[in-house]
Structure formats: structure tokens, C-alpha cells
Scaffold this motif. Structure first.
Motif, PDB file in Angstrom:
ATOM      1  N   LYS A 162       0.849  -1.187   0.000  1.00 31.53           N
ATOM      2  CA  LYS A 162       0.000   0.000   0.000  1.00 31.53           C
ATOM      3  C   LYS A 162       0.885   1.237   0.000  1.00 31.53           C
ATOM      4  CE  LYS A 162      -4.082  -1.781   2.260  1.00 31.53           C
ATOM      5  NZ  LYS A 162      -5.053  -1.608   3.343  1.00 31.53           N
ATOM      6  N   HIS A 214      -3.271   3.339  -1.983  1.00 28.74           N
ATOM      7  CA  HIS A 214      -3.523   2.506  -3.159  1.00 28.74           C
ATOM      8  C   HIS A 214      -2.478   1.394  -3.261  1.00 28.74           C
ATOM      9  CE1 HIS A 214      -5.826   6.053  -4.760  1.00 28.74           C
ATOM     10  NE2 HIS A 214      -6.669   5.047  -4.958  1.00 28.74           N
ATOM     11  N   THR A 252       0.349  -0.752  -4.904  1.00 31.21           N
ATOM     12  CA  THR A 252       1.409  -0.417  -5.848  1.00 31.21           C
ATOM     13  C   THR A 252       2.493  -1.489  -5.788  1.00 31.21           C
ATOM     14  OG1 THR A 252       2.940   1.338  -6.530  1.00 31.21           O
ATOM     15  CG2 THR A 252       2.653   1.035  -4.184  1.00 31.21           C
ATOM     16  N   CYS A 281       3.081   5.268  -4.942  1.00 32.71           N
ATOM     17  CA  CYS A 281       2.473   4.832  -6.195  1.00 32.71           C
ATOM     18  C   CYS A 281       2.722   5.821  -7.328  1.00 32.71           C
ATOM     19  CB  CYS A 281       0.969   4.607  -6.012  1.00 32.71           C
ATOM     20  SG  CYS A 281       0.046   6.108  -5.618  1.00 32.71           S
TER      21      CYS A 281
END
Length: 64
Positions: free
Chosen positions: A6, A12, A14, A26
Motif C-alpha cells: 500500500k 492505493h 502499488t 504509487c
């Protein structure tokens, strides 16, 4: 197999691999947000070298 983590900034998923130039983030945006937080001193390590009770003492008062 690429390890998926994360993003520390946005959360998000990645890939954590050499293919991701911004790892562990990310994107460049998330990397710059984190850099800005460091530069503005939003991230701090607490300083416990002076406990609150010592701050109340008068440094100029001599012990009798």
C-alpha cells in the motif's frame, strides 16, 4: 513475482519493485506530498529528554 504494497500516502496498491521509480509510493505526486510533510516538519519524533516535571523547575533557583 512482484510484491504489492500500500502506498504510504494514499493507500492505493502499488508494486514494490525496481520497475516502480517512485517506490514505496504509487506516483510522483504521493512522493512529493510525503516530501512536503517532512519539509514542513509535520512528521516529528517526540523529544522526551525533558520530562514535563523538569520544565516546571526554576533553573536559577539554588538548592538550600
Amino acid at each position: 513475482m512482484k510484491k504489492i504494497i500500500k502506498c504510504p500516502s494514499c493507500g492505493h496498491s502499488t508494486p514494490y519493485s525496481p520497475d516502480n521509480a517512485f517506490r514505496p509510493f504509487c506516483s510522483e505526486r504521493c512522493k512529493l506530498i510525503d516530501l512536503g510533510a517532512w519539509a514542513s516538519e509535520s512528521y516529528r519524533v517526540p523529544d522526551e529528554s525533558n520530562p514535563p516535571e523538569l520544565l516546571e523547575l526554576d533553573p536559577f533557583k539554588l538548592d538550600d
